[in-house]
Write a protein that holds these residues in place. Structure first.
Motif, PDB file in Angstrom:
ATOM      1  N   ASN A 123       0.808  -1.226   0.000  1.00 27.58           N
ATOM      2  CA  ASN A 123       0.000   0.000   0.000  1.00 27.58           C
ATOM      3  C   ASN A 123       0.841   1.277   0.000  1.00 27.58           C
ATOM      4  O   ASN A 123       0.398   2.314  -0.483  1.00 27.58           O
ATOM      5  CB  ASN A 123      -0.965  -0.006   1.192  1.00 27.58           C
ATOM      6  N   ALA A 124       2.069   1.202   0.523  1.00 24.87           N
ATOM      7  CA  ALA A 124       2.926   2.400   0.559  1.00 24.87           C
ATOM      8  C   ALA A 124       3.518   2.720  -0.814  1.00 24.87           C
ATOM      9  O   ALA A 124       3.953   3.847  -1.060  1.00 24.87           O
ATOM     10  CB  ALA A 124       4.058   2.197   1.563  1.00 24.87           C
ATOM     11  N   THR A 125       3.526   1.750  -1.704  1.00 26.05           N
ATOM     12  CA  THR A 125       4.152   1.928  -3.021  1.00 26.05           C
ATOM     13  C   THR A 125       3.439   3.015  -3.824  1.00 26.05           C
ATOM     14  O   THR A 125       2.219   3.038  -3.899  1.00 26.05           O
ATOM     15  CB  THR A 125       4.139   0.596  -3.793  1.00 26.05           C
ATOM     16  N   GLY A 126       4.236   3.903  -4.419  1.00 25.94           N
ATOM     17  CA  GLY A 126       3.700   4.938  -5.300  1.00 25.94           C
ATOM     18  C   GLY A 126       3.175   6.165  -4.586  1.00 25.94           C
ATOM     19  O   GLY A 126       2.567   7.033  -5.213  1.00 25.94           O
ATOM     20  N   ARG A 127       3.446   6.297  -3.279  1.00 26.84           N
ATOM     21  CA  ARG A 127       2.899   7.466  -2.567  1.00 26.84           C
ATOM     22  C   ARG A 127       3.500   8.769  -3.087  1.00 26.84           C
ATOM     23  O   ARG A 127       2.922   9.840  -2.915  1.00 26.84           O
ATOM     24  CB  ARG A 127       3.107   7.334  -1.057  1.00 26.84           C
TER      25      ARG A 127
END
Length: 371
Positions: A123-127
């Motif tokens: 879920n943290a990917t691409g923040r």
């Protein structure tokens, strides 16, 4: 009387012919293509997000015939691999982006695309892009579609449609490295606190849960793409000031480490989820073959982006209206600093559809459709 009898027999024979043709057509057509993943297969979901990752600007889509060369939100000059595979498997329409206003009613029975530029397994990917749809959210969205299919077809027929006549295609993982673990500055803390082994295990454990959720919603035919040679894309070559034939070792090593664990995961799921077929697409070797032997496939370069700006390989600034663009788009493996051209996508798709176990195993996508 004889004439009447003759016409009755003729009508009966025509009915039989039509029924057999319908049966053959149904066998050779893909019911629906449900596509999950990142910008490699996004067909326009990011157009509807407030995000820094967008491709709905020219010259993206310049060779996309369905819109006469207008951008759609696809991160390439033409069709994605998902588009080409759907066409070849007999799907009459492209899978509609979930966030598009026309993703309702019978349109969803041709398939839905949930992929999002910048999205990843974690879920943290691409923040860094502010907004994007990660895999957890994409599967939440599929659960909405799944209920709609029940309403359209009735529960029993819907289950048959999803399990027997639909293919679930997942292309994800590259951003978990490029826009998470390997991201300059933002990821240094993560790399200090988490070893590559631990990060890869985290990805695999999340992915296992995500694929199992799809299975619980009656998905049975899966094709899972591994992570390509991300150390060889024009962006990585440019920022690391490499020569044409060099790639970033760390990025490729991480991709290979993840791919080895993904292979184990696919085998595990095939063993443990009754009735499901998980097919592994070896995107890493396929794309590396194009990069190393580009001239054999009619390309003139596999290191320079056709559309982009900055550095030796036009690999820093993404493709947009002010970018320089090559005139021979079909001779470039890469369209922009990150994404393959339609010409490269065509070669990859062909191998996934009809290739042998070097690139797609245990069966190719035509065989998967006909199961």
């Amino acid at each position: 009387m004889a004439t009447k009898c003759y016409y009755t027999i003729l009508a009966f024979l025509l009915l039989l012919l039509n029924l057999s043709h319908y049966g053959e057509a149904a066998k050779n057509d893909l019911g629906a293509s449900f596509i999950f993943g990142d910008s490699l297969v996004d067909a326009g979901n990011n157009n509807y997000l407030s995000t820094l990752s967008k491709a709905n600007i020219p010259p993206n889509g310049i060779d996309f015939k369905a819109t006469g060369g207008n951008p759609t939100g696809r991160y390439t000059n033409g069709r994605t691999i998902g588009d080409i595979v759907g066409e070849e498997l007999g799907q009459p329409n492209y899978a509609v982006p979930f966030l598009a206003p026309n993703a309702t009613g019978k349109a969803i029975l041709h398939g839905v695309n949930y992929a999002s530029g910048g999205g990843g397994i974690l879920n943290a990917t691409g923040r860094i892009f502010v907004n994007r749809l990660g895999m957890d959210v994409q599967i939440d969205y599929f659960s909405i579609t799944r209920k709609e299919i029940d309403k359209l077809l009735g529960k029993s027929e819907a289950k048959e449609f999803v399990s027997k006549r639909s293919i679930f295609s997942i292309t994800v993982g590259a951003n978990d490295f490029l826009n998470n673990y390997l991201l300059p500055l933002l990821s240094i803390g993560a790399r200090i606190s988490q070893s590559p082994d631990s990060f890869v295990e985290d990805m695999i454990s999340h992915f296992r849960a995500q694929l199992t959720r799809l299975y619980q919603m009656d998905a049975r035919k899966f094709v899972i793409g591994n992570v390509g040679p991300i150390g060889c894309i024009p962006y990585q070559k440019t920022i690391n000031q490499l020569n044409e034939d060099q790639c970033v070792d760390l990025a490729n090593k991480l991709a290979l480490q993840y791919n080895a664990r993904l292979k184990d995961l696919v085998a595990e799921l095939n063993d443990n989820l009754p009735g499901a077929t998980f097919v592994l697409a070896n995107v890493y070797d396929l794309v590396l073959e194009l990069i190393k032997n580009y001239d054999k496939y009619g390309f003139t370069t596999s290191s320079r982006a056709c559309c982009g700006n900055g550095g030796q390989f036009a690999g820093i600034i993404p493709c947009g209206p002010t970018s320089s663009m090559c005139s021979d788009r079909y001779k470039h493996v890469f369209w922009d600093p990150y994404h393959p051209s339609e010409a490269a996508n065509l070669i990859v798709a062909k191998q996934l559809l009809d290739g042998d176990t070097r690139y797609i195993s245990p069966i190719n996508l035509r065989h998967l459709r006909d199961l």
